[in-house]
Design a protein around this motif. Structure first.
Motif, PDB file in Angstrom:
ATOM      1  N   VAL A 179       0.869  -1.180   0.000  1.00 32.06           N
ATOM      2  CA  VAL A 179       0.000   0.000   0.000  1.00 32.06           C
ATOM      3  C   VAL A 179       0.902   1.225   0.000  1.00 32.06           C
ATOM      4  O   VAL A 179       2.125   1.112   0.072  1.00 32.06           O
ATOM      5  N   SER A 180       0.322   2.409  -0.070  1.00 34.04           N
ATOM      6  CA  SER A 180       1.114   3.642  -0.032  1.00 34.04           C
ATOM      7  C   SER A 180       2.091   3.607   1.150  1.00 34.04           C
ATOM      8  O   SER A 180       1.737   3.136   2.235  1.00 34.04           O
ATOM      9  N   PRO A 181       3.324   4.069   0.909  1.00 32.04           N
ATOM     10  CA  PRO A 181       3.791   4.847  -0.228  1.00 32.04           C
ATOM     11  C   PRO A 181       4.281   4.014  -1.419  1.00 32.04           C
ATOM     12  O   PRO A 181       4.839   4.586  -2.353  1.00 32.04           O
ATOM     13  N   TYR A 182       4.104   2.680  -1.377  1.00 34.29           N
ATOM     14  CA  TYR A 182       4.476   1.886  -2.549  1.00 34.29           C
ATOM     15  C   TYR A 182       3.552   2.234  -3.703  1.00 34.29           C
ATOM     16  O   TYR A 182       2.391   2.600  -3.503  1.00 34.29           O
ATOM     17  N   ARG A 183       4.082   2.124  -4.904  1.00 38.60           N
ATOM     18  CA  ARG A 183       3.323   2.547  -6.059  1.00 38.60           C
ATOM     19  C   ARG A 183       2.989   1.349  -6.938  1.00 38.60           C
ATOM     20  O   ARG A 183       3.509   0.256  -6.750  1.00 38.60           O
ATOM     21  N   GLY A 184       2.095   1.597  -7.890  1.00 40.08           N
ATOM     22  CA  GLY A 184       1.723   0.548  -8.820  1.00 40.08           C
ATOM     23  C   GLY A 184       0.306   0.055  -8.595  1.00 40.08           C
ATOM     24  O   GLY A 184      -0.346   0.354  -7.586  1.00 40.08           O
ATOM     25  N   GLY A 185      -0.172  -0.737  -9.553  1.00 37.59           N
ATOM     26  CA  GLY A 185      -1.547  -1.192  -9.533  1.00 37.59           C
ATOM     27  C   GLY A 185      -1.895  -2.079  -8.358  1.00 37.59           C
ATOM     28  O   GLY A 185      -3.024  -2.026  -7.849  1.00 37.59           O
ATOM     29  N   ILE A 186      -0.956  -2.905  -7.889  1.00 36.59           N
ATOM     30  CA  ILE A 186      -1.278  -3.812  -6.783  1.00 36.59           C
ATOM     31  C   ILE A 186      -1.425  -3.040  -5.481  1.00 36.59           C
ATOM     32  O   ILE A 186      -2.264  -3.377  -4.635  1.00 36.59           O
ATOM     33  N   ALA A 187      -0.644  -1.972  -5.301  1.00 33.69           N
ATOM     34  CA  ALA A 187      -0.812  -1.126  -4.119  1.00 33.69           C
ATOM     35  C   ALA A 187      -2.181  -0.453  -4.153  1.00 33.69           C
ATOM     36  O   ALA A 187      -2.886  -0.404  -3.131  1.00 33.69           O
ATOM     37  N   GLN A 188      -2.584   0.062  -5.315  1.00 34.84           N
ATOM     38  CA  GLN A 188      -3.911   0.664  -5.434  1.00 34.84           C
ATOM     39  C   GLN A 188      -4.998  -0.375  -5.164  1.00 34.84           C
ATOM     40  O   GLN A 188      -6.011  -0.090  -4.503  1.00 34.84           O
ATOM     41  N   TYR A 189      -4.804  -1.568  -5.683  1.00 33.09           N
ATOM     42  CA  TYR A 189      -5.756  -2.663  -5.493  1.00 33.09           C
ATOM     43  C   TYR A 189      -5.923  -2.983  -4.003  1.00 33.09           C
ATOM     44  O   TYR A 189      -7.047  -3.081  -3.493  1.00 33.09           O
ATOM     45  N   THR A 190      -4.795  -3.145  -3.302  1.00 34.68           N
ATOM     46  CA  THR A 190      -4.848  -3.495  -1.878  1.00 34.68           C
ATOM     47  C   THR A 190      -5.575  -2.426  -1.083  1.00 34.68           C
ATOM     48  O   THR A 190      -6.428  -2.723  -0.226  1.00 34.68           O
ATOM     49  N   GLU A 191      -5.249  -1.168  -1.348  1.00 33.88           N
ATOM     50  CA  GLU A 191      -5.891  -0.069  -0.620  1.00 33.88           C
ATOM     51  C   GLU A 191      -7.388  -0.024  -0.893  1.00 33.88           C
ATOM     52  O   GLU A 191      -8.198   0.148   0.037  1.00 33.88           O
TER      53      GLU A 191
ATOM     54  N   ASN B 290     -11.192   5.738  -6.854  1.00 30.34           N
ATOM     55  CA  ASN B 290     -10.498   6.688  -5.980  1.00 30.34           C
ATOM     56  C   ASN B 290      -9.459   7.509  -6.740  1.00 30.34           C
ATOM     57  O   ASN B 290      -8.740   8.316  -6.141  1.00 30.34           O
ATOM     58  N   LEU B 291      -9.361   7.313  -8.049  1.00 32.11           N
ATOM     59  CA  LEU B 291      -8.408   8.084  -8.833  1.00 32.11           C
ATOM     60  C   LEU B 291      -8.896   9.516  -8.993  1.00 32.11           C
ATOM     61  O   LEU B 291     -10.104   9.773  -9.049  1.00 32.11           O
TER      62      LEU B 291
END
Length: 368
Positions: A16-28, A184-185
């Motif tokens: 999750v944040s501050p990591y970036r990328g689609g999987i971080a967005q997915y998890t959040e 959430n974008l």
């Protein structure tokens, strides 16, 4: 069970944040919507990859901060954290633990933690973005397949993956859902004006399996200066040749990671998003495109066939530059606006709320 109104307790493990990328967005996104239905604890990384194994500039978005309440426990370089974290999760006695499953590098420790939790009677489900690395050889695929048996069940994003897992591991529950729209974008400010008669976008990490070279071959065949292309994303290999080819065709090349606000501008300007992938399970890029009401021109591979149809875009044969060129040449801005209705409808019908509910209904039916 949780003491709070008999709500189930769920632990979600992944970046999750501050990591970036689609999987971080997915998890959040998933953890957030599960929070309306269950008591949720998120477990993430304090170090995700050794530098030598991450070919990009950085896996951290400097513009984002850690999220309050998340356990940033896992360290890629310290196997002791795998056991400590599994035990810390087990001490909370969750009803369900959801592990992101996407690359062989993390699969052994995920399987280890899953087995440790299941020995204590805790149900474990893998959120399968891929069941094997893209381009993986036979040995790596066999290893990944063996490790998958460490879970009680799976969430997948394509019919093909669901069939494969059901055949490999009969008796394991498998839930298939498309990746929901990333609602959430941020909204775009409209800073970029559309170009030519048709404006196309290739977005995301540049890796061989994503077929950017096929798209560039197609653009050469199209040979229309009134068709614009933007290539936006960080390359996971030497991008010199790709950049040179793209720029020679008149494409705009932004070969670096861009944050959500900047990405919104590129999606907003585009008439369509092009995914010339050679393989795919699910795609966060499709989910983002539909959020912005953009149709998709994609290869007929993997999970893309489950989320792209005549109401949301076009499908072409993978690796076939001529087929892709014909689709682009025949496509128009008016057609893109018509397909935008289907893209937005897909986004409204495939939400994170529905996915969260489906996970609880499938894997904790007595508590949802």
């Amino acid at each position: 069970m949780s003491a709070s109104e008999n709500r189930p307790t769920v632990c979600v493990v992944g970046p999750v944040s501050p990591y970036r990328g689609g999987i971080a967005q997915y998890t959040e996104s998933l953890a957030d919507r599960l929070g309306a239905l269950a008591d949720v604890q998120v477990v993430s990384f304090r170090k995700q990859y050794p530098k030598a194994l991450y070919p990009g500039e950085s896996d951290v978005d400097a513009a984002k901060a850690p999220i309050d309440g998340v356990w940033y426990d896992l360290d890629a370089t310290d196997p002791r954290t795998w056991r400590r974290t599994a035990d810390r999760i087990a001490a909370t006695e969750p009803d369900l633990v959801l592990f992101n499953w996407w690359t062989l590098y993390w699969q052994p420790w995920t399987a280890y933690m899953a087995k440790r939790l299941r020995r204590r009677g805790i149900r474990v489900v893998f959120l399968c973005h891929n069941i094997g690395d893209h381009g993986a050889g036979a040995l790596r695929k066999r290893i990944g397949s063996t490790l998958l048996a460490s879970a009680d069940g799976f969430v997948v994003h394509s019919e093909a993956t669901a069939r494969e897992l059901s055949a490999r591991l009969p008796g394991h529950a498998v839930l298939r859902r498309p990746i929901p729209s990333y609602d959430n974008l941020p909204a775009a400010r409209g800073e970029l004006a559309p170009r030519g008669r048709l404006d196309l976008l290739f977005f995301g990490f540049i890796r061989p399996y994503k077929g950017l070279d096929v798209l560039l071959d197609a653009m050469k065949i199209v040979d229309d200066p009134d068709v614009a292309l933007s290539v936006v994303g960080e390359s996971w290999e030497d991008g010199t040749a790709i950049r040179s080819r793209a720029e020679a065709l008149g494409a705009e090349v932004v070969m670096q990671y861009v944050g959500d606000d900047e990405a919104a501008e590129y999606f907003e300007r585009a008439d369509a998003v092009v995914l010339p992938y050679l393989s795919a399970s699910g795609s966060a890029v499709v989910a983002a495109a539909y959020h912005y009401g953009k149709p998709v021109i994609a290869s007929r591979v993997g999970g893309l066939v489950d989320v792209v149809d005549e109401t949301t875009g076009l499908l072409v044969e993978p690796g076939d530059a001529a087929s892709l060129a014909a689709a682009i040449s025949a496509f128009s801005r008016a057609e893109a606006k018509s397909l935008a209705v289907g893209a937005r409808t897909f986004a409204l019908e495939n939400t994170w709320d529905r996915m969260a509910q489906a996970i609880l209904d499938t894997f904790l039916p007595a508590t949802s």
